[in-house]
Design a protein around this motif. Sequence first.
Motif, PDB file in Angstrom:
ATOM      1  N   TYR A  40      -2.218  13.705 -83.708  1.00 39.89           N
ATOM      2  CA  TYR A  40      -3.297  13.681 -84.696  1.00 39.89           C
ATOM      3  C   TYR A  40      -4.151  14.940 -84.527  1.00 39.89           C
ATOM      4  O   TYR A  40      -5.229  14.916 -83.940  1.00 39.89           O
ATOM      5  N   GLN A  41      -3.649  16.045 -85.043  1.00 37.66           N
ATOM      6  CA  GLN A  41      -4.358  17.319 -84.961  1.00 37.66           C
ATOM      7  C   GLN A  41      -4.898  17.703 -86.332  1.00 37.66           C
ATOM      8  O   GLN A  41      -4.174  17.670 -87.333  1.00 37.66           O
ATOM      9  N   TYR A  42      -6.181  18.087 -86.347  1.00 39.32           N
ATOM     10  CA  TYR A  42      -6.849  18.442 -87.596  1.00 39.32           C
ATOM     11  C   TYR A  42      -7.363  19.882 -87.569  1.00 39.32           C
ATOM     12  O   TYR A  42      -8.099  20.293 -88.456  1.00 39.32           O
ATOM     13  N   VAL A  83     -13.443  21.715 -94.095  1.00 37.61           N
ATOM     14  CA  VAL A  83     -13.959  21.330 -92.780  1.00 37.61           C
ATOM     15  C   VAL A  83     -14.484  19.899 -92.788  1.00 37.61           C
ATOM     16  O   VAL A  83     -14.202  19.107 -91.880  1.00 37.61           O
ATOM     17  N   SER A  84     -15.261  19.542 -93.815  1.00 39.36           N
ATOM     18  CA  SER A  84     -15.848  18.203 -93.871  1.00 39.36           C
ATOM     19  C   SER A  84     -14.777  17.121 -93.953  1.00 39.36           C
ATOM     20  O   SER A  84     -14.886  16.062 -93.316  1.00 39.36           O
ATOM     21  N   VAL A  85     -13.710  17.398 -94.727  1.00 41.12           N
ATOM     22  CA  VAL A  85     -12.623  16.431 -94.865  1.00 41.12           C
ATOM     23  C   VAL A  85     -11.920  16.232 -93.530  1.00 41.12           C
ATOM     24  O   VAL A  85     -11.622  15.107 -93.115  1.00 41.12           O
ATOM     25  N   ARG A  86     -11.671  17.329 -92.828  1.00 38.60           N
ATOM     26  CA  ARG A  86     -10.976  17.229 -91.544  1.00 38.60           C
ATOM     27  C   ARG A  86     -11.830  16.541 -90.488  1.00 38.60           C
ATOM     28  O   ARG A  86     -11.335  15.761 -89.677  1.00 38.60           O
ATOM     29  N   LEU A  87     -13.115  16.837 -90.476  1.00 37.14           N
ATOM     30  CA  LEU A  87     -13.996  16.202 -89.497  1.00 37.14           C
ATOM     31  C   LEU A  87     -14.105  14.701 -89.733  1.00 37.14           C
ATOM     32  O   LEU A  87     -14.185  13.903 -88.781  1.00 37.14           O
ATOM     33  N   MET A  88     -14.113  14.290 -90.982  1.00 39.37           N
ATOM     34  CA  MET A  88     -14.154  12.854 -91.289  1.00 39.37           C
ATOM     35  C   MET A  88     -12.849  12.180 -90.878  1.00 39.37           C
ATOM     36  O   MET A  88     -12.848  11.091 -90.299  1.00 39.37           O
ATOM     37  N   ALA A  89     -11.721  12.827 -91.178  1.00 41.11           N
ATOM     38  CA  ALA A  89     -10.421  12.257 -90.832  1.00 41.11           C
ATOM     39  C   ALA A  89     -10.206  12.217 -89.327  1.00 41.11           C
ATOM     40  O   ALA A  89      -9.435  11.398 -88.822  1.00 41.11           O
ATOM     41  N   LEU A  90     -10.914  13.076 -88.599  1.00 37.12           N
ATOM     42  CA  LEU A  90     -10.768  13.145 -87.142  1.00 37.12           C
ATOM     43  C   LEU A  90     -11.132  11.823 -86.470  1.00 37.12           C
ATOM     44  O   LEU A  90     -10.626  11.495 -85.391  1.00 37.12           O
ATOM     45  N   SER A  91     -11.983  11.045 -87.123  1.00 38.20           N
ATOM     46  CA  SER A  91     -12.390   9.757 -86.545  1.00 38.20           C
ATOM     47  C   SER A  91     -11.237   8.756 -86.481  1.00 38.20           C
ATOM     48  O   SER A  91     -11.349   7.722 -85.817  1.00 38.20           O
ATOM     49  N   ASP A  92     -10.118   9.040 -87.155  1.00 41.37           N
ATOM     50  CA  ASP A  92      -8.948   8.161 -87.071  1.00 41.37           C
ATOM     51  C   ASP A  92      -8.421   8.049 -85.640  1.00 41.37           C
ATOM     52  O   ASP A  92      -7.715   7.098 -85.305  1.00 41.37           O
ATOM     53  N   ASN A 116      -1.227  12.951 -92.369  1.00 39.69           N
ATOM     54  CA  ASN A 116      -0.561  13.943 -93.210  1.00 39.69           C
ATOM     55  C   ASN A 116      -0.845  15.328 -92.643  1.00 39.69           C
ATOM     56  O   ASN A 116      -2.001  15.770 -92.624  1.00 39.69           O
ATOM     57  N   PRO A 117       0.188  16.043 -92.162  1.00 41.54           N
ATOM     58  CA  PRO A 117      -0.033  17.369 -91.559  1.00 41.54           C
ATOM     59  C   PRO A 117      -0.742  18.353 -92.490  1.00 41.54           C
ATOM     60  O   PRO A 117      -1.385  19.295 -92.017  1.00 41.54           O
ATOM     61  N   GLU A 118      -0.641  18.119 -93.807  1.00 42.15           N
ATOM     62  CA  GLU A 118      -1.260  19.043 -94.761  1.00 42.15           C
ATOM     63  C   GLU A 118      -2.787  19.028 -94.668  1.00 42.15           C
ATOM     64  O   GLU A 118      -3.448  19.951 -95.161  1.00 42.15           O
ATOM     65  N   ILE A 119      -3.326  18.007 -94.031  1.00 45.94           N
ATOM     66  CA  ILE A 119      -4.787  17.905 -93.956  1.00 45.94           C
ATOM     67  C   ILE A 119      -5.370  19.042 -93.120  1.00 45.94           C
ATOM     68  O   ILE A 119      -6.548  19.381 -93.238  1.00 45.94           O
ATOM     69  N   ARG A 120      -4.530  19.688 -92.292  1.00 46.47           N
ATOM     70  CA  ARG A 120      -5.013  20.791 -91.462  1.00 46.47           C
ATOM     71  C   ARG A 120      -5.450  21.993 -92.301  1.00 46.47           C
ATOM     72  O   ARG A 120      -6.159  22.874 -91.793  1.00 46.47           O
ATOM     73  N   ASN A 121      -5.044  22.019 -93.549  1.00 51.67           N
ATOM     74  CA  ASN A 121      -5.444  23.100 -94.454  1.00 51.67           C
ATOM     75  C   ASN A 121      -6.611  22.704 -95.343  1.00 51.67           C
ATOM     76  O   ASN A 121      -7.013  23.470 -96.226  1.00 51.67           O
ATOM     77  N   GLY A 122      -7.162  21.509 -95.123  1.00 49.68           N
ATOM     78  CA  GLY A 122      -8.247  21.013 -95.960  1.00 49.68           C
ATOM     79  C   GLY A 122      -9.601  21.574 -95.569  1.00 49.68           C
ATOM     80  O   GLY A 122      -9.741  22.366 -94.624  1.00 49.68           O
TER      81      GLY A 122
END
Length: 416
Positions: free
Chosen positions: A284-286, A39-48, A31-37
């Motif tokens: 997959y950019q966070y 830091v911790s949420v984005r770093l966790m999602a980065l493992s995808d 979800n591109p909207e995650i880029r506005n989330g």
Amino acid sequence: MTNLSDIINVLPRMKSGDDLITALEVLPGYNPEIRNGDVSVRLMALSDLYRVYIPSQMSLEIYSKLYLAFLRSMQKKGTKLAVQQQNQNYRAIMQQEYSGIMGGSDSFTIIGKSGIGKSSAISRAINLITENKVIEADNPYTHVVPCVIVQCPFDSSVKGLLLEVLRKVDEVLDTKYYQNALRARATTDMLIGSVSQVALNHIGMLVVDEIQNVANSKNGKSLIGSLTQLINNSGISICMVGTPESTRFFESAMQLARRSVGLQYTTMSYDKYFQEFCKVMFRYQYVKQRTEITEGIIEWLYEHSAGITSVVVALVHDAQEIAILSGKEILNLESLNAAYQQRLSFLHGYIQPSISQGKQTSKIKRKAPVPTAMVTENETSDGRISIADLFAKAKNESIDIVQLLKSNMSVVEVAV
């Protein structure tokens, strides 16, 4: 299922072409909207990024090889020869009388450089081939684990490998073969008979990973010999997976070379698949500032990954992690280079020799090519600074001599 002889009608239909590619592919939701989330949420999602799997030609070949090997192995179970072999295996355990009735040479290798995705391809193929973890049969009554995956012990211990096979079977079938073997203090000879019996009754195919460990161990030939005996006494197919380091071992003797016929892979070339792989990873950019991948970035990724997909994933992942933590919030050549210098320093010696593009890719915008002039020992291309002076300056000021040379003259890097 009622009869093991009907296994071909029970297994999922063998796929090919676009159907196989679609089935093997894994693309986590984004979800591109995650880029506005946060830091911790984005770093966790980065493992995808590590979950992304894009099948290559290697993936398709491994799937076909494993499917046919598993089918051959399962068709032997429940036959008259299998019953006779069960009796022989019992004698092997009790009387140490070995006799392989099943016979065959159902072993093959999958050899490839570390990091190109062998284990991932095998895992995806097995999940596709064996949709169920256990195959139940009524005639004869048995439960079969479609595939058992073990790692070759670092010291190539035959006993350690055989016990690990029993332990893996116990995990799936909730049996106690491993505990019984430990309680009986079974010798290696007894274990070969026991594992042969278990494999004949309950294992469809055996995959031995990290087989290159046999190349640097005095027990290497003994372990391969035990696997050969296991094939003859159980009829199952055995797949050995390793790095090119194991090739020299298998080539050292005829009886070893016979067991190593299979698939071999090197690092991938700069082709359409590699370019598409990089483009998918860049989706997959966070980081907060989204950027588009360019031809220059793709070439940079190839030069700094040696064509190894796992290194590409690590570069894109760590570059975004560094960008997020530093507050720069952009995935570009600067953040990629930071990841290469800071996180992949141990790999530099293996990656640098792969540079073969013959062009500068450190910047997206490339300047017009500069004619390469012959440089003598005392004069550079501009005729003002000598190479000796540059080396002296690099030594006194602790400057990278390669970068210093590049800033004063035209330098062309070539593969060695």
